[in-house]
Design an enzyme around this catalytic site. Structure first.
Site, PDB file in Angstrom:
ATOM      1  N   ARG A   6      18.003 -56.580  -5.277  1.00 37.57           N
ATOM      2  CA  ARG A   6      19.110 -55.715  -4.863  1.00 37.57           C
ATOM      3  C   ARG A   6      19.000 -55.314  -3.395  1.00 37.57           C
ATOM      4  NH1 ARG A   6      19.120 -50.456  -5.606  1.00 37.57           N
ATOM      5  NH2 ARG A   6      17.584 -50.559  -7.291  1.00 37.57           N
ATOM      6  N   TYR A  66      46.140 -48.896   3.727  1.00 40.09           N
ATOM      7  CA  TYR A  66      46.103 -49.757   2.540  1.00 40.09           C
ATOM      8  C   TYR A  66      46.144 -48.887   1.281  1.00 40.09           C
ATOM      9  CZ  TYR A  66      43.424 -53.330  -0.250  1.00 40.09           C
ATOM     10  OH  TYR A  66      42.969 -54.233  -1.167  1.00 40.09           O
ATOM     11  N   ASP A  81      39.424 -49.780   9.361  1.00 35.18           N
ATOM     12  CA  ASP A  81      39.591 -51.014   8.619  1.00 35.18           C
ATOM     13  C   ASP A  81      40.094 -52.042   9.619  1.00 35.18           C
ATOM     14  OD1 ASP A  81      40.480 -53.172   7.091  1.00 35.18           O
ATOM     15  OD2 ASP A  81      41.080 -51.907   5.405  1.00 35.18           O
ATOM     16  N   LYS A 130      39.087 -61.858   3.228  1.00 35.44           N
ATOM     17  CA  LYS A 130      40.168 -62.440   4.011  1.00 35.44           C
ATOM     18  C   LYS A 130      39.632 -63.482   5.003  1.00 35.44           C
ATOM     19  CE  LYS A 130      42.574 -59.008   2.065  1.00 35.44           C
ATOM     20  NZ  LYS A 130      42.056 -58.180   0.963  1.00 35.44           N
TER      21      LYS A 130
END
Length: 394
Positions: free
Chosen positions: A60, A114, A186, A211
């Site tokens: 992790r 968003y 963002d 993206k």
């Protein structure tokens, strides 16, 4: 002075995150899949002293597969301290916010954000006793008048989601720094290639790597790159939340990153050509593309950005839901689906909602993701879909 100082962004995309100890003579860092890490002895196990950065400890905490992509993203942001990876862009936003906000704090959130970010503010943050106030995306230096005693962070998204307003980031950052407020952005639309946010003074730069970094519509991933003094808290918060990005996904992210520069330039050129073509059509009202003078905040785009990407929106004049649907349904080369940044073109209805008051756009909005197809073919497809729109509108 390092031999890598001063190299171009395209060269960084190719070379970043490829340390010799991670590649071991292979061009790409391999996929290290791991949960348990084995030690030679108890003394070896104890030797980390709690410092697990770039040291194998437990799956992790990462392996060279994750570290390679994180290091590459850090190198794309001049002045950045480090990057942490997440299983999605929304997870990245959540971790970034929780690393700087506590119960009783206030977040200033741009009103063009968003929708999942807005939902997070209304839900998760509210449940944790964190309040949110929305601000106009074109507020600029006026943000200083909105910063209150409990304001601890300002989250920007520039250009704004769906309507593409470009914020005056330097002015907002200056006002925030004067009051000791953390700034987040963002930066998915521009990526560090077109807007190096950390160099502009932003404290935490967030990407939905799903993206443009990945670029092939096959991986969900997010990242947060931290400016000086912010990485340790971000990393600790992310560990406490149990956040980790899968090694196979990170390998695909690293592969996509190598071609992001050339892909972005194609997205940019094709989207600009289509946006200008739409701007001349009688069926189209406003074209919401930051590189066009008619887009709100265009002057900020010209000053601060090095390019534009493939996502923009436009208003179909006097369109209702049915005629907008007729237009989108008539498109052949455009898929209908969420997300963007991949190689394929997409069209979706866009229905922005604003806390500070709704605006009459004079019609219905369509959002385009312009992919890597031939531009002439996309324009021909849009042209025939506009005929279907005219028939449906009457």
């Amino acid at each position: 002075m390092s031999k890598r100082d001063g190299i171009g962004a395209g060269t960084r995309l190719v070379t970043a995150g490829r340390r010799a100890e991670w590649t071991q003579g292979i061009v790409n860092p391999p996929v290290w899949r791991a949960s348990t890490i084995l030690y030679d002895s108890i003394a070896d196990m104890r030797a980390t002293g709690g410092d697990t950065h770039h040291r194998l400890y437990y799956g992790r905490r990462g392996t060279p597969t994750q570290w390679a992509l994180a290091d590459a993203l850090t190198e794309l942001e001049p002045g950045a301290e480090g990057t942490f990876l997440y299983c999605s862009g929304v997870a990245a936003i959540a971790a970034a916010l929780l690393s700087v906000l506590s119960p009783g704090d206030e977040l200033l959130l741009v009103d063009s954000a968003y929708e999942p970010t807005r939902a997070m503010a209304r839900g998760l943050l509210a449940r944790f006793g964190i309040t949110t106030r929305f601000y106009d995306p074109l507020v600029g230096a006026g943000i200083a008048g909105l910063i209150g005693d409990r304001t601890r962070a300002i989250l920007m998204e520039s250009p704004g989601s769906l309507t593409f307003e470009v914020q005056d980031v330097p002015a907002i950052v200056a006002a925030a720094k004067a009051r000791g407020v953390t700034t987040l952005i963002d930066n998915t639309w521009a990526t560090p290639l077109f807007f190096p946010a950390i160099a502009a003074g932003v404290d935490l730069s967030i990407l939905a790597c799903t993206k443009y970094v990945v670029g092939h519509s096959d991986v969900m991933m997010g990242s947060v790159t931290a400016g000086p003094g912010h990485f340790a808290k971000l990393r600790q918060t992310s560990f406490e939340l149990g956040q980790v990005a899968a090694p196979d996904d990170c390998w695909l992210g690293s592969r996509g990153l190598r071609t992001m520069g050339v892909r972005l330039r194609h997205h940019e050129q094709s989207a600009l050509e289509i946006a200008r073509w739409l701007d001349a059509r009688d069926e189209v009202g406003a074209v919401l593309h930051p590189a066009l003078p008619s887009c709100p905040g265009h002057e900020n785009f010209v000053r601060d950005f090095k390019g534009s990407s493939g996502l923009f929106a436009f208003v179909l004049n006097n369109a209702d839901e049915a005629s907008r649907a007729a237009f989108i349904d008539a498109l052949d080369l455009f898929g209908i689906g969420y997300s963007w940044g991949g190689f394929e073109s997409l069209a979706t209805p866009a229905d922005p909602h604003r806390a500070l008051g709704e605006r009459d756009w004079g019609g219905a909005i369509v959002r385009f993701q312009i992919g890597l197809e031939d531009t002439a073919d996309l324009i021909a497809d849009i042209d025939q879909a506009l005929a279907a729109f005219r028939d449906a509108r009457g």
